[in-house]
Design a protein around this motif. Sequence first.
Motif, short mmCIF file in Angstrom:
data_model
loop_
_atom_site.label_atom_id
_atom_site.label_comp_id
_atom_site.label_asym_id
_atom_site.label_seq_id
_atom_site.Cartn_x
_atom_site.Cartn_y
_atom_site.Cartn_z
N THR A 127 -3.97 -20.00 -8.08
CA THR A 127 -3.61 -18.60 -8.05
C THR A 127 -3.12 -18.19 -6.66
OG1 THR A 127 -5.80 -17.84 -7.36
CG2 THR A 127 -5.43 -18.14 -9.75
N PHE A 128 -2.60 -16.97 -6.56
CA PHE A 128 -2.19 -16.46 -5.26
C PHE A 128 -3.41 -16.26 -4.36
CE2 PHE A 128 1.82 -15.85 -7.28
CZ PHE A 128 2.75 -15.84 -6.25
N ARG A 129 -4.55 -15.98 -4.94
CA ARG A 129 -5.78 -15.90 -4.14
C ARG A 129 -6.09 -17.23 -3.49
NH1 ARG A 129 -8.80 -14.09 -7.77
NH2 ARG A 129 -8.85 -11.88 -7.15
N ASP A 130 -5.98 -18.30 -4.27
CA ASP A 130 -6.18 -19.65 -3.72
C ASP A 130 -5.19 -19.92 -2.59
OD1 ASP A 130 -8.12 -20.10 -5.67
OD2 ASP A 130 -6.70 -21.07 -7.03
N LEU A 131 -3.94 -19.54 -2.80
CA LEU A 131 -2.89 -19.76 -1.80
C LEU A 131 -3.22 -19.03 -0.50
CD1 LEU A 131 -0.02 -20.75 -1.01
CD2 LEU A 131 0.85 -18.61 -1.99
N PRO A 183 -3.62 -10.90 -6.87
CA PRO A 183 -4.22 -12.11 -6.30
C PRO A 183 -4.62 -13.13 -7.36
CG PRO A 183 -5.05 -10.19 -5.17
CD PRO A 183 -4.23 -9.67 -6.32
N SER A 184 -4.98 -12.65 -8.54
CA SER A 184 -5.40 -13.56 -9.61
C SER A 184 -4.23 -14.15 -10.40
CB SER A 184 -6.33 -12.84 -10.58
OG SER A 184 -5.68 -11.72 -11.17
N SER A 185 -3.00 -13.73 -10.09
CA SER A 185 -1.82 -14.22 -10.82
C SER A 185 -1.63 -15.72 -10.60
CB SER A 185 -0.56 -13.48 -10.36
OG SER A 185 -0.65 -12.11 -10.66
N SER A 186 -1.15 -16.39 -11.62
CA SER A 186 -0.92 -17.83 -11.56
C SER A 186 0.25 -18.15 -10.63
CB SER A 186 -0.63 -18.37 -12.96
OG SER A 186 -0.13 -19.70 -12.88
N LEU A 187 -0.01 -18.98 -9.63
CA LEU A 187 1.05 -19.40 -8.71
C LEU A 187 2.07 -20.26 -9.45
CD1 LEU A 187 2.22 -19.55 -5.86
CD2 LEU A 187 0.70 -21.49 -5.42
N VAL A 188 1.60 -21.12 -10.35
CA VAL A 188 2.49 -22.00 -11.10
C VAL A 188 3.47 -21.18 -11.94
CG1 VAL A 188 2.62 -23.69 -12.96
CG2 VAL A 188 0.95 -23.97 -11.15
N GLU A 189 3.01 -20.14 -12.58
CA GLU A 189 3.89 -19.33 -13.42
C GLU A 189 5.00 -18.68 -12.60
OE1 GLU A 189 1.68 -16.53 -15.74
OE2 GLU A 189 0.52 -18.08 -16.78
N TYR A 190 4.68 -18.22 -11.40
CA TYR A 190 5.72 -17.62 -10.54
C TYR A 190 6.66 -18.67 -9.99
CZ TYR A 190 4.30 -12.75 -10.63
OH TYR A 190 4.06 -11.46 -11.05
#
Length: 219
Positions: free
Chosen positions: A202-206, A138-145
């Motif tokens: 982040t994916f958590r934000d998403l 969940p804390s992974s960067s959405l932009v990086e993915y």
Amino acid sequence: MKETTEKYSTEEVLEIFKEQHRLCSPLDCEADPWAEITAEMTIREWRWANDLLEWKKLGEFLNQEFRIDITEKEWFDNLEPAKSRKLIDVCELISNHAVKDSYEPKKLFGQPCIKAGVFLTIKRNLKQKGVDVLELKPSSSLVEYMDKYFSPVLEEITLTGTRPIEKIETKIRAKTRTKGFWKSINIFEPERQELLIGEVKTFRDLVEKIIEQKKINKA
């Protein structure tokens, strides 16, 4: 958000195409970001607005995107002739086959958690589309993915039927600014681009945005 096997409606599929155009067309110099995506536009107009593939590859892509198995003949009959076939027909075809995701709460520390359900569903879908999700949290960067797997990540975001991302922009990374004519015009060189997607970091934000908008849509 109860478990469901409900299919997408024709209108929902059309809204997904509108959202994909809204987010992606400004990033593609061959697309038309000012085009209005409508049910009655022709397939030719739709393809021009989005810089889409020819009918066969487009059908294959839509099968993959919506996790469906429509035959090549059905795609041809609905996508050609492109100058007379309408987008509404494609939306109806997809709606007859595509099934919405079930966002069922998953147990987290012994308690049902809808956030976990949404996150794990997205993670599962990305894995099915070839994304390496081994380290995805969940804390992974959405932009990086999105930098590495732009198409499948954007597909899964828009397939939720929500609009968690306000807009997507790019800018040239400061450290890659170099002199020279060819380098200056090659703006689509991946390592020179930086994606900007606003407050969803982040994916958590998403996940939180998706849940929030689904509640609003149901109200």
